[in-house]
Scaffold this motif. Structure first.
Motif, PDB file in Angstrom:
ATOM      1  N   ARG A   1       0.806  -1.186  -0.099  1.00 30.15           N
ATOM      2  CA  ARG A   1       0.053   0.039  -0.090  1.00 30.15           C
ATOM      3  C   ARG A   1       1.009   1.119   0.022  1.00 30.15           C
ATOM      4  NH1 ARG A   1      -3.225   1.721   3.606  1.00 30.15           N
ATOM      5  NH2 ARG A   1      -5.145   2.058   2.331  1.00 30.15           N
ATOM      6  N   GLY A   2       0.425   2.259  -0.470  1.00 28.73           N
ATOM      7  CA  GLY A   2       1.281   3.539  -0.209  1.00 28.73           C
ATOM      8  C   GLY A   2       2.273   3.838  -1.700  1.00 28.73           C
ATOM      9  N   VAL A   3       2.341   2.663  -2.392  1.00 31.95           N
ATOM     10  CA  VAL A   3       3.183   2.993  -3.475  1.00 31.95           C
ATOM     11  C   VAL A   3       2.678   3.773  -4.562  1.00 31.95           C
ATOM     12  CG1 VAL A   3       4.662   1.909  -5.098  1.00 31.95           C
ATOM     13  CG2 VAL A   3       4.478   0.912  -2.902  1.00 31.95           C
ATOM     14  N   ILE A   4       3.367   4.827  -5.143  1.00 31.09           N
ATOM     15  CA  ILE A   4       2.687   5.551  -6.160  1.00 31.09           C
ATOM     16  C   ILE A   4       3.322   4.509  -7.529  1.00 31.09           C
ATOM     17  CG2 ILE A   4       3.246   7.494  -7.763  1.00 31.09           C
ATOM     18  CD1 ILE A   4       3.575   8.959  -5.190  1.00 31.09           C
ATOM     19  N   MET A   5       2.076   3.907  -8.049  1.00 31.11           N
ATOM     20  CA  MET A   5       2.388   3.053  -9.090  1.00 31.11           C
ATOM     21  C   MET A   5       2.811   3.583 -10.381  1.00 31.11           C
ATOM     22  SD  MET A   5      -0.571   0.238  -7.950  1.00 31.11           S
ATOM     23  CE  MET A   5      -0.233  -0.723  -9.342  1.00 31.11           C
ATOM     24  N   ASP A   6       3.828   3.999 -10.575  1.00 34.01           N
ATOM     25  CA  ASP A   6       4.270   4.769 -11.825  1.00 34.01           C
ATOM     26  C   ASP A   6       5.424   3.898 -12.412  1.00 34.01           C
ATOM     27  OD1 ASP A   6       6.109   5.617  -9.999  1.00 34.01           O
ATOM     28  OD2 ASP A   6       6.169   7.620 -10.583  1.00 34.01           O
ATOM     29  N   GLY A   7       5.644   2.865 -12.014  1.00 37.56           N
ATOM     30  CA  GLY A   7       6.700   1.788 -12.465  1.00 37.56           C
ATOM     31  C   GLY A   7       6.201   0.853 -13.594  1.00 37.56           C
ATOM     32  N   ASP A   8       6.816  -0.405 -13.399  1.00 35.14           N
ATOM     33  CA  ASP A   8       6.406  -1.316 -14.195  1.00 35.14           C
ATOM     34  C   ASP A   8       5.073  -2.382 -13.616  1.00 35.14           C
ATOM     35  OD1 ASP A   8       7.734  -2.626 -12.053  1.00 35.14           O
ATOM     36  OD2 ASP A   8       8.834  -4.098 -13.368  1.00 35.14           O
ATOM     37  N   LYS A   9       4.803  -1.944 -12.281  1.00 33.78           N
ATOM     38  CA  LYS A   9       3.649  -2.851 -12.000  1.00 33.78           C
ATOM     39  C   LYS A   9       2.445  -2.141 -12.320  1.00 33.78           C
ATOM     40  CE  LYS A   9       6.550  -4.895  -8.476  1.00 33.78           C
ATOM     41  NZ  LYS A   9       6.947  -5.000  -6.988  1.00 33.78           N
ATOM     42  N   SER A  10       1.459  -2.633 -13.304  1.00 32.62           N
ATOM     43  CA  SER A  10       0.344  -2.113 -13.622  1.00 32.62           C
ATOM     44  C   SER A  10      -0.771  -2.352 -12.991  1.00 32.62           C
ATOM     45  CB  SER A  10       0.193  -2.421 -15.135  1.00 32.62           C
ATOM     46  OG  SER A  10      -0.122  -3.908 -15.351  1.00 32.62           O
ATOM     47  N   GLU A  11      -0.769  -3.128 -11.880  1.00 34.82           N
ATOM     48  CA  GLU A  11      -2.322  -3.524 -11.143  1.00 34.82           C
ATOM     49  C   GLU A  11      -1.626  -4.152  -9.836  1.00 34.82           C
ATOM     50  OE1 GLU A  11      -5.073  -5.688 -13.207  1.00 34.82           O
ATOM     51  OE2 GLU A  11      -6.693  -5.015 -12.001  1.00 34.82           O
ATOM     52  N   HIS A  12      -2.688  -3.691  -8.778  1.00 36.98           N
ATOM     53  CA  HIS A  12      -2.393  -4.117  -7.581  1.00 36.98           C
ATOM     54  C   HIS A  12      -3.159  -5.395  -7.361  1.00 36.98           C
ATOM     55  CE1 HIS A  12      -2.236  -3.956  -2.977  1.00 36.98           C
ATOM     56  NE2 HIS A  12      -1.378  -2.856  -3.320  1.00 36.98           N
TER      57      HIS A  12
ATOM     58  N   LEU B   1      -4.663  -6.248  -4.857  1.00 38.18           N
ATOM     59  CA  LEU B   1      -5.935  -6.243  -4.158  1.00 38.18           C
ATOM     60  C   LEU B   1      -7.076  -5.753  -5.397  1.00 38.18           C
ATOM     61  CD1 LEU B   1      -4.984  -4.080  -0.849  1.00 38.18           C
ATOM     62  CD2 LEU B   1      -5.640  -6.569  -0.989  1.00 38.18           C
ATOM     63  N   GLU B   2      -6.734  -5.423  -6.354  1.00 32.23           N
ATOM     64  CA  GLU B   2      -7.845  -5.387  -7.490  1.00 32.23           C
ATOM     65  C   GLU B   2      -7.832  -6.537  -8.531  1.00 32.23           C
ATOM     66  OE1 GLU B   2      -7.863  -1.856  -5.636  1.00 32.23           O
ATOM     67  OE2 GLU B   2      -6.337  -1.868  -7.288  1.00 32.23           O
TER      68      GLU B   2
END
Lengths: 321, 321, 321
Positions: C81-92, C94-95
């Motif tokens: 949680r809390g990570v700004i997902m602007d890297g190579d991971k496109s989905e969390h 939890l979704e």
């Protein structure tokens, strides 16, 4: 039917053709045969038409289908005994193939020719490993040297579109930019020879002679124009050098002569001939836009008949279980 | 229904919504419609939700499903006439697409925008090739400029969760690290306009104006806070510059302003608004963890409704066969 | 049954074994259970036997099957949680995971150990994320530390082929050229311990001690010859260093001693012992050609029983829905 590789595996052709038309008229008629039966389709090479038409035929017959893509590079099977398997091959065919046979009732195999070792390719090594070790009926979904599902569909198409009792059918070589296997022309020649009401002529540049066991009694004519004269069907296909005349040429492109491309002038030599090709086709290399788009082009109905030829084959194999 | 691209393809929305809720209540009710019918799903781009929900919907309806992954790089179709195909394109669309149509009853196509040529993308070239040449009914599984299965699912979700008769729905742009197509906001705007009982407001940075044919009568408000005030639903989505205001900006990221990220403060401006997003979503870029995990977040029920929207579309297409 | 990871998830083993033999005798008997139920198989790692046998078992039970190949490299899920997902991971996750749960009734997960972080692997992080967030029953199709479908099939195979009431079963380490997980030996030891009528002996080089929670009351014998004496079944398998004795060795190859390879001489020490391996197997590294091809080799019937063990597990999960 325990395996389907050659035309004789199907028994009398007239009976097989009758079944094809029966199924085309009602393609879900034999759906009970496939209940609780599983087809495993194993692809060592890419496929579009064969994958789709075989899957469709199996579903028409009520079968379950498992598709297995075996990237030839990623899944290297050891085939020798005594080898210490500490390299890149992680499984021996003597385990892998029987295991695949455990989980299905019928197996379809696609495995192209490597085009470097004629003896290996013409021995149909991969196909025969599946026949020997899987414990299940096996059919060719284009293998190193044959493509019987295509040839059977071609025969159905010719039967549907012929306007004379005994049509003249011409298998013509055409140029291509990559070295292709001989599987399609081999099976086409074999099946046309087996069909009693077809006159088969094969035309190609010198050096491209197909294996005599497929050519059979067909007339080979090196002059493409002479071959085309009076033809009712033109079946175009490229193939690489079969290495029959000169073994060192096996799998090579030894002719790039674009005068062999089938165009409107070529078709004018025929008896209002129909144009056929198994697809995919490179336009303006094998055939011009005008010819393939003409009303005499049968390439789409020919592809559609792949569902029918495969349905007959699967039906026969299911009946023999 | 012969094709499904725009909201009007579905006819009166109230009837479609009634069918959606009927199917959600009994999702196997129309299973007889799909017997011996085959759906072909063709993916030119990756998919998770669309692949799974469409496959599930088709199976609910008793259909057979064939999935075809067409790596855009590996399977280049020639589209021109007259080209000598001796390059990397091994098949012409005029053969490939009719052949795919041979082996199925319905076709779903996923094909994203290239984001370099606005005219090409907005002409929906690939989709229309399938409509024109496949001979079968075709529906969009997100194409260059539309994602109607998503918008229909969104509308179902809003209908299920609204607490006032005529909710205020806000489509808000949010920042992203990659250039994304406009398909989702285009269809969302189109469908919200078509729904008679929704007040649609669209908010985004200047220059990100969506195509007028999708914006319709919606209110465009550049001040995100004003837009959010009193909102019942916040629909967040990034899109790249649509090139409406400045054609040279098409497909580019011209704003990276992270003040647009939807956080708790943003949601406090709304009327206890529900949060929606089509997924996948980049957390803390589009929306903060707190908002997407809050009890007002509808992202999972929204995704679940993809099965329902697709079921209605397939049912309609099966009935029209 | 809401999850299937450990032997106790199955309840009393004698009852599970009775169901296995009942299903083997009529594998379509419970076909009504799977009607309109969908299995989603999620592969983070490659699979041959598990993919085919699980798909077959599900189809036997009348289920629909969706196969999802998640290339571990291509689909990186954010887990924090809390990570700004602007890297190579496109989905969390939890979704992503709840969405997958939306479209199916049961979930099978394959996810191998990374072999770099023992704590992470032995926490079965990925598997437990699916259990926690998918909302659906989940079973292990080989995960970081267990392979219960294999161990259950092994037990069925031993029951079928034993010639004494209480056979001596020896799990022996064997050399391999790559670092492999401990999932198979862990589960094998766990299940043999749970089976009341089996004497389990485990033999391996010093330093390769398995986790005590799996070893249980089994006898550990470092002298392979002593271990083999009087054995009724030899179960060979390589595993990398489990890091129990020396945590720094976790996942490493700390022994390459080829005297552990099971050959004819090894088998001569046994009580006419049967040879077992879960496959794929590297010949002449794990076992010689002579032994694996001998009449005492059970590797193919063992693989075939994967369909049976999986059928019991799916049946139990369907009954509990």
């Amino acid at each position: 039917m325990k395996s389907f590789i050659n035309v004789q595996d199907l028994g009398p052709l007239d009976k097989a053709m009758a079944e094809a038309f029966e199924i085309k008229n009602d393609r879900y008629k034999y759906q009970h045969l496939g209940k609780n039966k599983t087809l495993m389709m194993i692809f060592f090479n890419n496929s579009l038409r064969t994958r789709l038409s075989t899957q469709k035929a199996a579903m028409n017959l009520g079968m379950n289908v498992i598709v297995l893509d075996v990237n030839a590079g990623a899944w290297k099977l050891e085939t020798e005994r005594g080898v210490i398997m500490d390299g890149d091959k992680s499984e021996h065919l003597l385990e892998a193939i029987p295991v695949m046979g455990c989980y299905c009732d019928l197996i379809g195999v696609r495995s192209f020719a490597g085009l470097t070792d004629r003896e290996y390719d013409y021995a149909e090594t991969v196909l025969h490993q599946f026949i020997k070790y899987s414990g299940k009926p096996v059919f060719a979904m284009e293998t190193a040297t044959v493509h019987p599902l295509q040839a059977f569909a071609d025969l159905i198409t010719i039967e549907e579109h012929k306007t004379v009792e005994r049509p003249k059918v011409v298998l013509t070589w055409a140029p291509h930019c990559r070295a292709l296997p001989q599987a399609v022309p081999n099976s086409f020649a074999e099946w046309m020879n087996a069909a009693e009401d077809v006159d088969l002529v094969i035309t190609h540049p010198k050096g491209y002679e197909l294996d005599p066991k497929f050519v059979g009694n067909a007339c080979v004519e090196y002059d493409q124009k002479k071959a085309f004269e009076g033809a009712d069907f033109i079946y175009a296909k490229n193939w690489s050098n079969p290495g029959v005349t000169n073994p060192a040429d096996y799998g090579k492109i030894t002719c790039e002569d674009r005068s062999w491309t089938v165009d409107t002038e070529h078709m004018s030599w025929t008896n209002n001939g129909k144009f056929m090709h198994c697809l995919p086709v490179r336009r303006n290399l094998i055939v011009t836009d005008d010819v393939i788009e003409s009303k005499n082009s049968l390439v789409i109905p020919e592809a559609a008949n792949r569902e029918i030829s495969c349905s007959v084959v699967l039906k026969r194999m299911l009946e023999a279980l």
